[in-house]
Design an enzyme around this catalytic site. Structure first.
Site, PDB file in Angstrom:
ATOM      1  N   CYS A   2      -1.586  -2.390  -4.056  1.00  0.00           N
ATOM      2  CA  CYS A   2      -2.209  -3.274  -4.767  1.00  0.00           C
ATOM      3  C   CYS A   2      -1.129  -4.199  -5.902  1.00  0.00           C
ATOM      4  O   CYS A   2      -0.467  -3.446  -6.370  1.00  0.00           O
ATOM      5  CB  CYS A   2      -3.854  -3.121  -5.578  1.00  0.00           C
ATOM      6  SG  CYS A   2      -4.569  -2.372  -3.819  1.00  0.00           S
ATOM      7  N   GLY A  28      -1.053  -7.283  -1.623  1.00  0.00           N
ATOM      8  CA  GLY A  28      -2.498  -7.546  -0.976  1.00  0.00           C
ATOM      9  C   GLY A  28      -2.469  -8.796  -0.760  1.00  0.00           C
ATOM     10  O   GLY A  28      -3.381  -9.287  -1.122  1.00  0.00           O
ATOM     11  N   ASN A 101      -3.821   0.149  -9.020  1.00  0.00           N
ATOM     12  CA  ASN A 101      -3.490  -0.037  -7.838  1.00  0.00           C
ATOM     13  C   ASN A 101      -2.637   1.993  -7.703  1.00  0.00           C
ATOM     14  O   ASN A 101      -2.058   2.167  -8.755  1.00  0.00           O
ATOM     15  CB  ASN A 101      -1.393   0.127  -8.197  1.00  0.00           C
ATOM     16  CG  ASN A 101      -0.647  -0.781  -7.102  1.00  0.00           C
ATOM     17  OD1 ASN A 101      -1.023  -0.496  -6.009  1.00  0.00           O
ATOM     18  ND2 ASN A 101       0.695   0.012  -6.967  1.00  0.00           N
ATOM     19  N   GLY A 102      -3.659   1.941  -6.425  1.00  0.00           N
ATOM     20  CA  GLY A 102      -2.899   3.450  -6.809  1.00  0.00           C
ATOM     21  C   GLY A 102      -3.906   4.317  -5.193  1.00  0.00           C
ATOM     22  O   GLY A 102      -5.092   2.968  -5.057  1.00  0.00           O
ATOM     23  N   TYR A 257       9.908  -1.717   1.393  1.00  0.00           N
ATOM     24  CA  TYR A 257       8.962  -2.110   2.007  1.00  0.00           C
ATOM     25  C   TYR A 257       8.301  -2.986   1.440  1.00  0.00           C
ATOM     26  O   TYR A 257       7.921  -4.264   1.133  1.00  0.00           O
ATOM     27  CB  TYR A 257       8.368  -1.604   3.122  1.00  0.00           C
ATOM     28  CG  TYR A 257       7.029  -2.016   3.978  1.00  0.00           C
ATOM     29  CD1 TYR A 257       7.380  -3.321   4.581  1.00  0.00           C
ATOM     30  CD2 TYR A 257       5.913  -2.586   3.751  1.00  0.00           C
ATOM     31  CE1 TYR A 257       6.673  -3.599   5.442  1.00  0.00           C
ATOM     32  CE2 TYR A 257       4.687  -3.467   3.740  1.00  0.00           C
ATOM     33  CZ  TYR A 257       5.721  -3.892   4.904  1.00  0.00           C
ATOM     34  OH  TYR A 257       4.457  -5.162   5.358  1.00  0.00           O
ATOM     35  N   THR A 303      11.407  -8.838   5.571  1.00  0.00           N
ATOM     36  CA  THR A 303      11.813  -6.883   4.587  1.00  0.00           C
ATOM     37  C   THR A 303      13.625  -6.541   4.947  1.00  0.00           C
ATOM     38  O   THR A 303      13.874  -6.104   3.975  1.00  0.00           O
ATOM     39  CB  THR A 303      10.518  -6.251   4.372  1.00  0.00           C
ATOM     40  OG1 THR A 303       9.595  -6.973   4.093  1.00  0.00           O
ATOM     41  CG2 THR A 303      11.410  -5.236   3.420  1.00  0.00           C
ATOM     42  N   ASP A 365      14.805  -2.799  11.497  1.00  0.00           N
ATOM     43  CA  ASP A 365      13.534  -3.267  10.196  1.00  0.00           C
ATOM     44  C   ASP A 365      13.733  -2.353   9.648  1.00  0.00           C
ATOM     45  O   ASP A 365      14.111  -1.237   9.438  1.00  0.00           O
ATOM     46  CB  ASP A 365      12.369  -2.694  11.144  1.00  0.00           C
ATOM     47  CG  ASP A 365      11.177  -3.884  11.263  1.00  0.00           C
ATOM     48  OD1 ASP A 365      11.377  -4.170  10.046  1.00  0.00           O
ATOM     49  OD2 ASP A 365      10.046  -3.671  11.609  1.00  0.00           O
ATOM     50  N   ASP A 366      12.457  -2.148   8.680  1.00  0.00           N
ATOM     51  CA  ASP A 366      12.507  -1.578   7.361  1.00  0.00           C
ATOM     52  C   ASP A 366      12.401  -0.156   7.535  1.00  0.00           C
ATOM     53  O   ASP A 366      12.736   0.808   7.199  1.00  0.00           O
ATOM     54  CB  ASP A 366      11.266  -2.471   6.553  1.00  0.00           C
ATOM     55  CG  ASP A 366      10.655  -2.504   7.235  1.00  0.00           C
ATOM     56  OD1 ASP A 366       9.345  -1.666   6.934  1.00  0.00           O
ATOM     57  OD2 ASP A 366       9.737  -3.885   6.799  1.00  0.00           O
TER      58      ASP A 366
END
Length: 501
Positions: A2, A28, A101-102, A257, A303, A365-366
């Site tokens: 988030c 998000g 966030n978490g 990412y 990314t 790709d990442d």
């Protein structure tokens, strides 16, 4: 995963919060919310959707006040529901709103404690509401009519003692200011800064430094693990270390990412870290396949572009943009449901045939999580005429779930779980596959001018830094996070506006 933001301004903060959330939209895309405070009243708007869709002119006009917090959400468990959009609110003590966030790893235990001991009610399945009530209880037991900075920091210390997991938090205590704090391991990022105006100094707290940069704030620093910052409505800034044994172990996947490349986290430039990832990949390819026949390096937008560019430079191979991205499609990694992810890949990317036809192509790709996206992209490259298609991941093999706030799915949905590199390569349809080595990734991120000794790299090695994650816990989150669980009831169209605003 988030994005959070909080601001204490000298004038209305609604537009600044909106702009900051737009900058953090990559963290998000499921829901967004803002709450502001004016004359002791709270004004809240939150709903499912992108920032631009949740907030219209009529909503912005109601979000009055010089202080507020905001949130953009992607759910890490269960189906999407606007009832769980943030910020959350409790009226006691003082009236507190919180954005988080978490992910808390002991949320079940905390939920029982909140009901049995704290005598508080939880109305959603969100661990953010649990965290809010823990913080509110720890502040309430101080039993102060007007809380001081010491009272607030003591409450944060109580949160650290009770809560486990990764969390970065902004909270607004009505009439008393903004609080930001970070878990004792510093797993999730949070930074704060200031901006000088004609009226005085304004402060902002956010998940990433880029949110401050875009709005003209100067970054003061990242919050240390376990540290809290408290800013009064008048602009007085207080900081305090609130954890007993803090140890910086930031999530290494942020650098791979999640974060924007123009962010700086814990003193490390995300952009430079990704350049070094490309260097390490080139060294591995030259070591293991010195006689490679790669004609061109093509990144999978967006990314991986930085790592791919440096990889091409080090290998002495052409770098080309072979895919055109539809920027109106969200990040497929954070799309709930396998069917939605599969459908979106073809809508999101289209190959430029002339960059593929007759060539040996290295796609970069990442990371590879479920394998859904890269398998389809490899087939797109072949359909565009590539002679051979190689695949390179800037991250090591993702073999274990994330429990600290990223929706890495259940273990059986991770393509690399229980499989060798060769087996993964065969499943995704590549001629050969190269993964970044974990030690090389750690060196790429933590080996610059700012040294970081430890990381949360559990998705790669299964070592969970909080020390409280066992097989029983992983089985529980497996049941909550798999795609079948997320295919439950659809979202509820709920809009919460305090005081009927």
């Amino acid at each position: 995963m988030c994005g959070i933001v909080g601001m204490v301004g000298k004038s209305s903060v609604n537009q600044s919060l909106y702009d900051a959330l737009t900058v953090l939209q990559h963290r998000g895309q499921d829901a967004a919310g803002i709450v502001t405070s004016h004359d002791g009243r709270l004004f809240l708007r939150k709903d499912n959707g992108l920032v631009r869709d949740v907030f219209h002119t009529r909503h912005m006009q109601r979000l009055i006040g010089n202080i507020g917090i905001g949130h953009v959400r992607y759910p890490t468990a269960g189906s999407s529901s606007s009832a769980e959009a943030q910020p959350f609110y409790v009226n006691s003590p003082y009236g507190i709103t919180l954005a988080h966030n978490g992910n808390l790893t002991n949320v079940d235990q905390l939920s029982r404690e909140i009901y049995a001991s704290d005598l508080r009610h939880i109305n959603t399945n969100s661990d953010s509401e649990v965290l809010l009530n823990v913080f509110a209880h720890e502040l309430a037991v101080r039993n102060q009519l007007q809380p001081t900075a010491d009272d607030i920091f003591a409450a944060v210390a109580g949160v650290h003692q009770r809560c486990r997991g990764g969390y970065a938090v902004v909270a607004m205590i009505t009439g008393y200011g903004i609080v930001g704090f970070r878990d004792p391991h510093g797993i999730r990022p949070i930074v704060f800064g200031q901006r000088h105006t004609d009226e005085g100094v304004e402060y902002m707290i956010a998940s990433e430094s880029v949110a401050l940069d875009v709005l003209g704030f100067t970054v003061i620093r990242d919050l240390a693990p376990g540290e809290a910052v408290y800013i009064t409505p008048e602009g007085q800034l207080h900081t305090c270390q609130c954890a007993e044994n803090p140890n910086l172990s930031p999530c290494i996947f942020e650098y791979v990412y999640l974060a924007r490349p123009d962010s700086i986290m814990d003193g490390v430039s995300v952009y430079k870290a990704r350049l070094r990832m490309g260097e390490k990949l080139a060294e591995k390819i030259l070591r293991e396949r010195p006689d490679h026949d790669i004609d061109v390096i093509i990144p999978i937008p967006d990314t991986s572009r930085t790592s791919a560019l440096e990889l091409a430079n080090r290998l002495g191979v052409k770098f080309r943009e072979g895919f055109v991205k539809n920027r109106y499609i969200g990040r497929t990694f954070i799309m709930p449901g396998q069917a939605a992810r599969k459908k979106s890949v073809r809508q999101k990317l289209n190959a430029i045939d002339l960059e593929f036809r007759g060539k040996n192509v290295m796609l970069v790709d990442d990371s590879i999580v479920r394998g859904t996206t890269c398998k389809q992209i490899i087939q797109m490259a072949r359909d565009a005429g590539a002679r051979k298609v190689y695949f390179c991941s800037a991250a090591p093999a993702v073999r274990y779930p994330n429990v600290y706030g990223i929706d890495m799915p259940s273990a059986h949905e991770l393509i690399a779980h229980g499989r060798t590199t060769e087996e993964v390569g065969e499943l995704i349809g590549t001629d050969w596959l190269v993964y970044q080595d974990l030690e090389d990734l750690k060196e790429a991120v933590g080996g610059g001018k700012i040294k970081i000794a430890d990381f949360d790299s559990a998705v790669f090695d299964g070592n969970y830094v909080t020390g409280d994650v066992n097989e029983a816990y992983l089985q529980r989150i497996d049941a909550a996070r798999n795609d079948q669980a997320k295919a439950g009831p659809g979202p509820v169209n709920a809009i919460i506006d305090l005081h009927n605003n």
